[in-house]
Design a protein around this motif. Structure first.
Motif, short mmCIF file in Angstrom:
data_model
loop_
_atom_site.label_atom_id
_atom_site.label_comp_id
_atom_site.label_asym_id
_atom_site.label_seq_id
_atom_site.Cartn_x
_atom_site.Cartn_y
_atom_site.Cartn_z
N ARG A 112 42.44 -68.95 33.01
CA ARG A 112 42.46 -67.50 32.98
C ARG A 112 43.89 -66.93 32.89
N GLU A 113 44.77 -67.51 33.66
CA GLU A 113 46.17 -67.07 33.68
C GLU A 113 46.80 -67.22 32.30
N GLU A 114 46.53 -68.34 31.65
CA GLU A 114 47.13 -68.59 30.34
C GLU A 114 46.58 -67.62 29.28
N ARG A 119 45.57 -64.60 29.92
CA ARG A 119 46.14 -63.30 30.20
C ARG A 119 47.56 -63.19 29.64
N ARG A 120 48.30 -64.30 29.71
CA ARG A 120 49.67 -64.25 29.21
C ARG A 120 49.77 -64.39 27.70
#
Lengths: 288, 512
Positions: free
Chosen positions: B244-246, B248-249
């Motif tokens: 998820r973090e990747e 988002r970035r």
């Protein structure tokens, strides 16, 4: 042999002949391409390799006559056997729709008054379009050396240049401009045929008072050193081909004008064209 | 709206089995050559040109376009796993991509590259769909003086901005220019530099030069240092995908990359290299995690990969509407159009609307295919990297020789190709980029012809280049392109700061 790369006019002529000859002679016909230098590379190979072989044919045309002279080709059309004229297309002279010239006469008036102020856009230097402008200049008493001819590598590029208003007038085959004229973005001032063309709303150059006619013709040549019997036999086969349904279909499909003239009639026509083209190319400064 | 109708008609053609198959072949070959370092889309299209004489033009161009942007996808794989760019547009990707791979995040890097390429590819194709018809109408106003200014802008920006050395860029450009001048001059009908060889009257075919410089030159170069090269391919152990973090970035980086890539690709400034570096620099500056850069920041892969795909659609804009190639691959695509008697330019949209719209529709289709090829099937492409170089390049030489000979059955062409190949070897050896040579071959004769046409029309009046607004603004842009690389130095000097001398450089001197 089609002495040009696949896809062009000579190639499609050769391929239409292939279909029609195969149907009328019941034999396999092969087309091969030797492209380059206005057909003169193909011509050189044809002169050297086809000698005395009645089954070898080569397509050629007006452009080749000019190219032989401008390229100083080591071979020429007197070394092959002229067989028959096949098709021809008239040239057209156009101006952009917003040009001040409404008729050919108006354009020629200004051309006579100040020749270099009129720029003519068309195909490559020494090609059919350039030759036509040279003939027109001669007919109206302007020195062909004064022509401001802007050469483009093809009709498509020339069309864009005319539409952009870069050149005063454009010269190319009638079919090249047909779409633009129909769309109202260009105005056709004259066509270069002897007779007015059906469906084309423009006078001939002769009707416009300029004594010039020029057709961009395509023809078929036989090998060097054919005997009289061989020549007669091939011409007979071509006459049969011309009458065939396949050939007539090809004419209609490609929008080619039938210009069939076989044998001696073509030879006389050819000699006439060679003399006339050579003279105008010399006037244009393309050959010394 | 007219554009939608045209595009729908385009889709109705592009979705026929024949064109779908050709698009699939194109993107597959493209991905393969993108993955293989040293073999780029320009070479591949040049090699395939002679084989496609009998195709219909639409089919052939769909395939070639597929090869071009397939190469953009494939290049990232090599960058990430091998620390060698698969082709020049992926140079920027190596920086963070390889760092991610060494820290065990290869899967995420490959995923953001592939998905980012898809997002940017689709977005930029949309932009192409709407800007190209508009520009094609505007391009009808272009006169020879304007075209001349445009070509000047193109070759100045290509040589000045790309590559590590202005001198090397110029050398390459002029080598190309010389080859371009050989043959009958269009304007005067006079013969130049043929030395009495009739086969040279029509000039040297761009395919002969491209295959010579790229294939033969590269093969000789690889052979010359065969023993010294040993490369390790990093194994991909992790899952191909992002958390998820990747995600988002990556998103904002993709969008920014696409927005940088498309307009810069469309400008005559040399294709995909500059936008990828700009995107890399921008992401680095905007990043909220500056400490991660150099150790595998995902934005550093997402941005450049999005930018290079968007640049491809951008490159198509001047190619289709003005007939102006802005990268080596585009120069070869232009040759492909001309083989089929099609002249890209303002009238292409009127004369061959079916072809243009089918081609554009096939770009949407191809992007979907590439997403599938590059995510689930990525492990197959990694295998390609294990093919021994010797086999690969001997295969290319055979293929190139056959292709060039079959073009016009000319032995002279084959000799020329090998002669030019030797030049290509020395260019590689002395790190002279090859891209400008191909552009010089195509662009410089165009520039010359338009310059002379403009002067013939103005009857020798040079002011024609500064009195037409289009020409003037293009020439001013050229001036900016010359000065821009030296701007940081100049500013520093004016403000009295001392800096090491040097110029701003985009790219590493590799080329596509």
């Amino acid at each position: 042999m089609a002495p040009a790369s696949p896809g062009g006019g000579w190639d499609s002529t050769a391929r239409a002949m292939q279909t029609a000859l195969a149907a009328t002679t019941n034999q396999t016909v092969q087309v091969y391409n030797v492209s380059g230098a206005g057909g003169t590379i193909g011509l050189a190979q044809f002169v050297n390799e086809a000698k005395g072989k009645p089954h070898e044919l080569m397509v050629g045309g007006l452009v080749m006559v000019g190219a032989i002279q401008t390229n100083k080709a080591p071979v020429n059309l007197s070394q092959v056997t002229p067989l028959a004229l096949l098709t021809a297309e008239a040239e057209a002279i156009v101006v952009p729709a917003d040009s001040k010239y409404q008729t050919m006469q108006e354009l020629i008036e200004d051309f006579k008054a100040n020749p270099t102020a009129i720029s003519w856009g068309g195909g490559s230097a020494g090609g059919t379009d350039h030759i036509l402008v040279g003939l027109i200049a001669k007919a109206v008493g302007v020195s062909p050396a004064q022509i401001n001819y802007i050469a483009y590598s093809g009709g498509g590029e020339a069309t864009a240049a005319i539409l952009s208003g870069a050149v005063t007038a454009g010269v190319s085959g009638v079919s090249e401009f047909a779409e633009q004229v129909a769309a109202g973005t260009m105005r056709m001032l004259a066509v270069s045929s002897e007779q007015p063309i059906e469906g084309v709303n423009a006078p001939t150059l002769k009707e416009a008072g300029i004594d010039v006619a020029l057709m961009n013709w395509r023809a078929v040549f036989g090998a060097p050193d054919l005997t009289a019997e061989q020549r007669a036999a091939v011409i007979a086969a071509l006459e049969k081909m011309h009458a065939s349904k396949e050939w007539q279909d090809a004419l209609a499909k490609n929008g080619w004008t039938d210009y069939f003239r076989a044998g001696d009639e073509f030879s006389a026509f050819l000699n006439n064209e060679i003399t006339r083209i050579e003279a105008v190319l010399r006037d244009l400064g393309l050959i010394q | 709206m007219e554009v939608f109708q045209q595009l729908l008609i385009g889709f109705s053609h592009a979705l026929t089995p024949q064109y779908l198959l050709l698009a699939a072949i194109g993107v597959t070959i493209g991905t393969a050559v993108g993955v293989l370092p040293g073999i780029g889309p320009a070479l591949t299209v040049a090699l395939l040109l002679p084989l496609t004489y009998n195709f219909d033009p639409t089919g052939a161009l769909i395939m070639f376009a597929g090869i071009y942007y397939g190469g953009m996808y494939g290049g990232s794989t090599t960058s990430i796993l091998l620390n060698t760019p698969g082709e020049s547009a992926s140079v920027a990707t190596t920086l963070e991509g390889f760092a991610m791979a060494t820290s065990g995040r290869a899967g995420a890097a490959l995923a953001t590259a592939a998905i980012g390429s898809f997002v940017a590819g689709t977005l930029s194709t949309l932009l192409l769909t709407f800007t190209a018809p508009w520009l094609a109408r505007a391009a009808l106003l272009f006169q020879p003086a304007d075209y001349f200014a445009l070509t000047v802008l193109a070759f100045v920006s290509v040589t000045a901005l790309v590559g590590s050395s202005l001198l090397r860029g110029m050398i390459s450009l002029f080598i190309g220019l010389f080859f371009g001048l050989i043959g009958i001059d269009v304007l005067s009908g006079q013969v130049r530099y043929t030395f009495g060889v009739v086969e040279l009257l029509d000039g040297i075919d761009v395919v002969v030069v491209a295959v010579g410089l790229f294939a033969v030159g590269e093969a000789l170069f690889v052979a010359s240092q065969f023993r010294q090269r040993r490369e390790e391919v990093l194994a991909v152990r992790s899952r191909i995908g992002m958390n998820r973090e990747e995600w988002r970035r990556s998103w904002p980086a993709w969008l920014r990359g696409a927005l940088i890539g498309f307009p810069l690709g469309a400008l005559p400034a040399g294709g995909a290299e500059i936008p990828t570096f700009l995107s890399y620099t921008l992401e680095k500056r905007l990043s909220k995690h500056p400490d991660e850069w150099g150790r595998g920041a995902i934005e550093g892969v997402a941005g450049p990969e999005a930018a290079n795909n968007a640049a491809f659609s951008g490159v198509l804009v001047p190619l289709l509407t003005l007939g102006l190639p802005t990268s080596a691959t585009a120069a070869i695509l232009l040759a492909a159009f001309q083989i089929y008697n099609l002249q890209p330019g303002p009238l292409l949209f009127q004369k061959a609307p079916d072809l243009v719209w089918t081609l554009i529709a096939s770009l949407y289709v191809g992007n979907v295919m590439l997403l599938i090829l590059n995510l689930p099937l990525i492990r197959i492409w990694i295998k390609i990297l294990t093919i021994p170089r010797s086999l690969l390049y001997s295969g290319i030489l055979v293929f190139g020789t056959l292709g060039v000979y079959s073009m016009s059955n000319s032995f002279i062409d084959v000799l020329l190709m090998y002669g030019i190949g030797v030049i290509g070897f020395f260019m590689r050896r002395f790190r002279i980029p090859i891209g400008p040579a191909i552009l010089g071959l195509i662009l410089m004769p165009l520039a010359e012809a338009h310059f002379r046409r403009a002067l013939a029309i103005s009857q020798g009046d040079l002011s024609v280049f500064v009195t037409r607004p289009i020409a003037l603004s293009l020439l001013l842009a050229t001036l900016v392109a010359i000065i821009l690389p030296y701007l940081p130095v100049l500013i520093n000097r004016l403000t009295g700061k001392r800096t090491p001398a040097g110029r701003l450089v985009f790219g590493q001197g590799e080329e596509d």
